[in-house]
Design a protein around this motif. Structure first.
Motif, PDB file in Angstrom:
ATOM      1  N   HIS A 120      22.087 -31.465  36.384  1.00 51.90           N
ATOM      2  CA  HIS A 120      20.796 -32.121  36.634  1.00 51.90           C
ATOM      3  C   HIS A 120      21.005 -33.626  36.512  1.00 51.90           C
ATOM      4  CE1 HIS A 120      18.246 -28.519  36.612  1.00 51.90           C
ATOM      5  NE2 HIS A 120      18.956 -28.097  35.585  1.00 51.90           N
ATOM      6  N   SER A 121      19.965 -34.360  36.870  1.00 54.16           N
ATOM      7  CA  SER A 121      20.010 -35.814  36.693  1.00 54.16           C
ATOM      8  C   SER A 121      19.907 -36.203  35.226  1.00 54.16           C
ATOM      9  CB  SER A 121      18.841 -36.469  37.441  1.00 54.16           C
ATOM     10  OG  SER A 121      19.004 -36.388  38.828  1.00 54.16           O
ATOM     11  N   VAL A 122      20.525 -37.309  34.884  1.00 52.55           N
ATOM     12  CA  VAL A 122      20.202 -38.011  33.637  1.00 52.55           C
ATOM     13  C   VAL A 122      18.835 -38.641  33.849  1.00 52.55           C
ATOM     14  CG1 VAL A 122      20.782 -39.969  32.180  1.00 52.55           C
ATOM     15  CG2 VAL A 122      22.590 -38.430  33.004  1.00 52.55           C
ATOM     16  N   ARG A 123      17.887 -38.317  32.957  1.00 49.76           N
ATOM     17  CA  ARG A 123      16.492 -38.697  33.205  1.00 49.76           C
ATOM     18  C   ARG A 123      15.850 -39.501  32.093  1.00 49.76           C
ATOM     19  NH1 ARG A 123      15.313 -32.553  34.217  1.00 49.76           N
ATOM     20  NH2 ARG A 123      17.391 -32.483  33.271  1.00 49.76           N
ATOM     21  N   ASP A 124      16.608 -39.860  31.057  1.00 45.00           N
ATOM     22  CA  ASP A 124      15.983 -40.602  29.960  1.00 45.00           C
ATOM     23  C   ASP A 124      16.227 -42.103  30.062  1.00 45.00           C
ATOM     24  OD1 ASP A 124      18.719 -40.136  29.371  1.00 45.00           O
ATOM     25  OD2 ASP A 124      18.387 -40.279  27.207  1.00 45.00           O
ATOM     26  N   VAL A 125      17.438 -42.510  30.414  1.00 45.82           N
ATOM     27  CA  VAL A 125      17.795 -43.930  30.460  1.00 45.82           C
ATOM     28  C   VAL A 125      18.737 -44.159  31.635  1.00 45.82           C
ATOM     29  CG1 VAL A 125      17.523 -44.289  27.966  1.00 45.82           C
ATOM     30  CG2 VAL A 125      19.747 -43.565  28.889  1.00 45.82           C
TER      31      VAL A 125
ATOM     32  N   THR B 120       7.494 -29.566  38.611  1.00 53.60           N
ATOM     33  CA  THR B 120       6.831 -29.498  37.304  1.00 53.60           C
ATOM     34  C   THR B 120       5.464 -30.170  37.287  1.00 53.60           C
ATOM     35  OG1 THR B 120       7.795 -31.555  36.450  1.00 53.60           O
ATOM     36  CG2 THR B 120       9.090 -29.532  36.178  1.00 53.60           C
ATOM     37  N   PHE B 121       5.152 -30.991  38.305  1.00 52.33           N
ATOM     38  CA  PHE B 121       3.879 -31.716  38.244  1.00 52.33           C
ATOM     39  C   PHE B 121       3.061 -31.645  39.531  1.00 52.33           C
ATOM     40  CE2 PHE B 121       7.072 -34.981  39.469  1.00 52.33           C
ATOM     41  CZ  PHE B 121       6.523 -35.425  40.666  1.00 52.33           C
ATOM     42  N   VAL B 122       3.565 -31.019  40.574  1.00 52.24           N
ATOM     43  CA  VAL B 122       2.909 -31.106  41.874  1.00 52.24           C
ATOM     44  C   VAL B 122       1.790 -30.085  42.071  1.00 52.24           C
ATOM     45  CG1 VAL B 122       4.417 -29.504  43.144  1.00 52.24           C
ATOM     46  CG2 VAL B 122       3.455 -31.511  44.314  1.00 52.24           C
ATOM     47  N   TYR B 123       1.740 -29.050  41.242  1.00 52.52           N
ATOM     48  CA  TYR B 123       0.829 -27.945  41.522  1.00 52.52           C
ATOM     49  C   TYR B 123      -0.529 -28.060  40.840  1.00 52.52           C
ATOM     50  CZ  TYR B 123       4.887 -25.879  43.717  1.00 52.52           C
ATOM     51  OH  TYR B 123       5.964 -25.653  44.537  1.00 52.52           O
ATOM     52  N   GLY B 124      -0.864 -29.234  40.326  1.00 50.15           N
ATOM     53  CA  GLY B 124      -2.217 -29.457  39.822  1.00 50.15           C
ATOM     54  C   GLY B 124      -3.216 -29.632  40.949  1.00 50.15           C
ATOM     55  N   GLU B 125      -2.740 -29.673  42.173  1.00 43.81           N
ATOM     56  CA  GLU B 125      -3.557 -29.725  43.376  1.00 43.81           C
ATOM     57  C   GLU B 125      -2.772 -29.057  44.493  1.00 43.81           C
ATOM     58  OE1 GLU B 125      -4.209 -33.865  43.889  1.00 43.81           O
ATOM     59  OE2 GLU B 125      -2.166 -34.277  44.566  1.00 43.81           O
TER      60      GLU B 125
ATOM     61  N   GLY C 217       0.380 -26.091  29.002  1.00 39.34           N
ATOM     62  CA  GLY C 217       1.355 -26.932  28.321  1.00 39.34           C
ATOM     63  C   GLY C 217       2.442 -27.414  29.261  1.00 39.34           C
ATOM     64  N   ALA C 218       2.783 -26.576  30.249  1.00 44.44           N
ATOM     65  CA  ALA C 218       3.807 -26.962  31.220  1.00 44.44           C
ATOM     66  C   ALA C 218       3.371 -28.193  32.019  1.00 44.44           C
ATOM     67  CB  ALA C 218       4.090 -25.790  32.169  1.00 44.44           C
ATOM     68  N   TRP C 219       2.063 -28.313  32.291  1.00 46.12           N
ATOM     69  CA  TRP C 219       1.552 -29.472  33.025  1.00 46.12           C
ATOM     70  C   TRP C 219       1.782 -30.759  32.228  1.00 46.12           C
ATOM     71  CZ3 TRP C 219      -0.148 -31.281  37.499  1.00 46.12           C
ATOM     72  CH2 TRP C 219      -0.965 -32.423  37.520  1.00 46.12           C
ATOM     73  N   LYS C 220       1.545 -30.685  30.918  1.00 45.04           N
ATOM     74  CA  LYS C 220       1.752 -31.876  30.086  1.00 45.04           C
ATOM     75  C   LYS C 220       3.221 -32.297  30.091  1.00 45.04           C
ATOM     76  CE  LYS C 220      -2.151 -30.723  27.092  1.00 45.04           C
ATOM     77  NZ  LYS C 220      -2.589 -30.298  25.734  1.00 45.04           N
TER      78      LYS C 220
ATOM     79  N   GLN D   5       5.786 -35.864  31.831  1.00 43.06           N
ATOM     80  CA  GLN D   5       6.986 -36.530  31.312  1.00 43.06           C
ATOM     81  C   GLN D   5       8.148 -36.390  32.293  1.00 43.06           C
ATOM     82  OE1 GLN D   5       7.722 -35.942  26.956  1.00 43.06           O
ATOM     83  NE2 GLN D   5       5.941 -34.585  27.066  1.00 43.06           N
ATOM     84  N   TYR D   6       8.259 -35.214  32.921  1.00 42.13           N
ATOM     85  CA  TYR D   6       9.311 -35.037  33.925  1.00 42.13           C
ATOM     86  C   TYR D   6       9.053 -35.930  35.140  1.00 42.13           C
ATOM     87  CZ  TYR D   6      11.361 -31.025  31.505  1.00 42.13           C
ATOM     88  OH  TYR D   6      11.990 -30.220  30.593  1.00 42.13           O
ATOM     89  N   LYS D   7       7.781 -36.175  35.444  1.00 37.64           N
ATOM     90  CA  LYS D   7       7.449 -37.067  36.551  1.00 37.64           C
ATOM     91  C   LYS D   7       7.986 -38.467  36.280  1.00 37.64           C
ATOM     92  CE  LYS D   7       3.515 -38.497  39.425  1.00 37.64           C
ATOM     93  NZ  LYS D   7       2.041 -38.366  39.616  1.00 37.64           N
ATOM     94  N   ALA D   8       7.821 -38.933  35.038  1.00 34.50           N
ATOM     95  CA  ALA D   8       8.384 -40.236  34.667  1.00 34.50           C
ATOM     96  C   ALA D   8       9.905 -40.204  34.738  1.00 34.50           C
ATOM     97  CB  ALA D   8       7.921 -40.625  33.265  1.00 34.50           C
TER      98      ALA D   8
END
Length: 421
Positions: free
Chosen positions: A229-234, A261-266, A301-304, A308-311
């Motif tokens: 996976h990508s390095v996603r913190d720094v 992880t964030f696209v399915y809220g709509e 909880g997965a949405w929350k 963070q994964y979006k960032a």
């Protein structure tokens, strides 16, 4: 009489398999370079010859297919995907079956993904399909498997599980070094290091699931071959780049994993896209468009975690560009297979995200073909259109080198020289 009929049938099938076909006139990307007005000769499911029309003679008696104005590229290789127990938009404990895996592999192939490396949670049905795929023509993606993800609370437990999985004959091994943004216990360092060391003794490569730069760097120094996976913190550091290049390791960004992880809220923007629609049941698309489901997703909880994964996706994009610029091998991957990560379709969106991150279309296509093959030890066999390689290729109506979205202009999928879709 029956013996004679069977003999005749064998001769017919053997003649069909031995048919030589020349595809003439297309622009051809062979996994590395672009050839204008190319000739591609296929025999016995493999590439017999390829090059500019002026340099390649069409064998006498060969069938000719005029592909003038089209673009031919190798079939895409997903270096980090999955086949598993997904049914619709859910994981079904009873869903890991031969028929369901074949359905998923056909979904990959329908969209032009002709090879998938399933990195974890692979069972007997997956191993069986992997073992069978060399016996005849395929109408589904080729499959390679890692077996169960290796775990263990201690080094001894991890070593024992490594041996257990290795004895089943996987193509590589998979470990996870991650705490899922602080929501789960990370595999102890002595345990995952024991896996990497034992894998080297068993002559098996190791793919490592990470989120944090420190974990990715530690895994590389321990001997991991594939950062899954990508390095996603720094931002990645020069020291990490140097470690990747020193090991000639591969890095699989899986950007669409973050999107899922964030696209399915709509309702996702692609829900009515004809290219998506062609391979997805109407009932699934109706559920993706359901306001009740959107509300349920946003309350989970997965949405929350998804926010963070979006960032993290923004960090991942920048790191992908930095690593590609530094010459690190980028292995195309999507982590498709779990619910909501659509096999085959997401791969096209991944290519678009890679280009949006700053890669050229040529770099993205190399990542999805020859580089992905090389990262899994298949260079010269898959991911390239060179003499001797499997004739896995796509016919596109438009040029993806001009616009990566043109991978969606898919007109035909060939696997082993046979038209599958």
């Amino acid at each position: 009489m029956r013996t004679l009929m069977l003999a005749c049938l064998f001769l017919v099938s053997a003649d069909a398999a031995a048919q030589t076909t020349a595809y003439v006139g297309a622009r051809l990307f062979d996994g590395d370079r672009v050839i204008e007005r190319a000739t591609l000769v296929v025999r016995d499911g493999r590439v017999a010859a390829v090059g500019p029309a002026a340099d390649v003679r069409v064998p006498e008696g060969a069938a000719r297919v005029d592909v003038g104005g089209k673009t031919i590229v190798p079939g895409f290789i997903n270096a980090h995907g999955h086949v598993g127990n997904t049914v619709g938009l859910r994981a079904d404990p009873a869903g890991y079956t031969r028929d369901n895996l074949i359905r998923q592999l056909r979904s990959y192939a329908q969209y032009g993904v002709t090879t998938v490396y399933s990195l974890g949670d692979d069972g007997a049905a997956g191993f069986a399909l992997r073992d069978e795929q060399g016996r005849g023509p395929l109408d589904r993606a080729r499959l390679f498997v890692a077996g169960p993800v290796i775990t263990g609370a201690t080094a001894d437990e991890a070593r024992a599980m490594t041996d257990e999985v290795a004895d089943r004959g996987p193509d590589l091994l998979k470990i996870r070094i991650d705490d899922n943004l602080g929501t789960s216990r990370k595999m102890p360092e002595d345990a995952w290091r024991a896996v990497v060391a034992r894998a080297r003794e068993r002559q098996l490569r190791v793919a490592t699931h990470i989120f944090y730069l420190a974990d990715a760097h530690a895994a590389l120094e321990a001997g991991s071959d594939f950062i899954a996976h990508s390095v996603r913190d720094v931002p990645v550091t020069p020291a990490f780049v140097a470690a990747m290049k020193a090991r000639n390791a591969c890095y699989s960004p899986t950007l669409m994993r973050e999107v899922s992880t964030f696209v399915y809220g709509e309702t996702p923007a692609w829900n009515d896209d004809p290219f998506f629609v062609k391979g997805v049941d109407a009932a699934i698309r109706a559920e993706l468009a359901s306001p009740a489901r959107h509300e349920q997703v946003r309350k989970s909880g997965a949405w929350k975690l998804g926010q963070q994964y979006k960032a993290g996706l923004d960090v991942a994009r920048r790191n992908l560009k930095a690593l590609a610029d530094a010459g690190v091998r980028i292995a195309f991957g999507t982590d498709t297979g779990p619910p909501g990560r659509f096999q085959g379709f997401f791969e096209h969106l991944e290519l678009e995200l890679m280009v949006d991150a700053g890669l050229t279309p040529l770099q993205a296509l190399r990542s999805a073909t020859s580089v992905a093959a090389g990262c899994h030890g298949k260079i010269g066999e898959l991911g390239t259109l060179a003499p001797g390689a499997a004739a896995d290729f796509l016919v596109l109506g438009a040029n993806p080198l001009a616009d990566i979205r043109n991978t969606r202009s898919l007109e035909a999928v060939y696997i082993g020289g046979r038209k599958a879709f």
